[in-house]
Design an enzyme around this catalytic site. Structure first.
Site, short mmCIF file in Angstrom:
data_model
loop_
_atom_site.label_atom_id
_atom_site.label_comp_id
_atom_site.label_asym_id
_atom_site.label_seq_id
_atom_site.Cartn_x
_atom_site.Cartn_y
_atom_site.Cartn_z
N CYS A 88 96.60 3.15 76.84
CA CYS A 88 97.67 2.86 75.87
C CYS A 88 98.56 1.73 76.38
O CYS A 88 98.91 0.82 75.63
CB CYS A 88 98.54 4.09 75.63
SG CYS A 88 97.66 5.52 74.96
N CYS A 122 99.48 7.54 79.39
CA CYS A 122 98.14 7.05 79.01
C CYS A 122 97.94 5.61 79.47
O CYS A 122 98.55 4.69 78.93
CB CYS A 122 98.00 7.17 77.49
SG CYS A 122 96.60 6.31 76.79
#
Length: 104
Positions: free
Chosen positions: A31, A28
């Site tokens: 993230c 991600c």
């Protein structure tokens, strides 16, 4: 900063300190973008707020318990209850406001 797993989650959630959980995954991008911000805040609030990262790939049971569908999602937990939630990438200032609110 704690690595949150199925084994330690309940004790952290019900611990003496409020808990901030960063739900993330290695693949991600957003993230990874907010990871340094979460790390900085974890250091700044050490001893006041417990901060941990929960890999949704390794701990999908915790993610499912809270209905986490998008990552990054950050949960703010006080007295074992979710009191706030933030989905997506953000600025340090916005996250810091949520950390401060958790201490009130």
């Amino acid at each position: 900063m704690e690595k949150i797993t199925t084994e330690n989650f309940e004790s952290l959630k019900n611990g003496a300190l409020p808990l901030v959980v960063d739900f993330w995954a290695t693949w991600c991008g957003p993230c990874r973008a907010i990871a340094p911000i979460v790390e900085e805040l974890a250091n700044e609030y050490e001893g006041k707020i417990a901060v941990g990262k929960c890999d949704v790939e390794e701990n999908d049971d915790i993610a499912m318990e809270f209905g986490i569908r998008n990552i990054p999602t950050i949960l703010f937990i006080k007295n074992g209850e979710v009191v706030d939630k933030f989905v997506g990438a953000t600025t340090k200032a916005k996250l810091q406001e949520k950390f401060e609110a958790l201490l009130k």
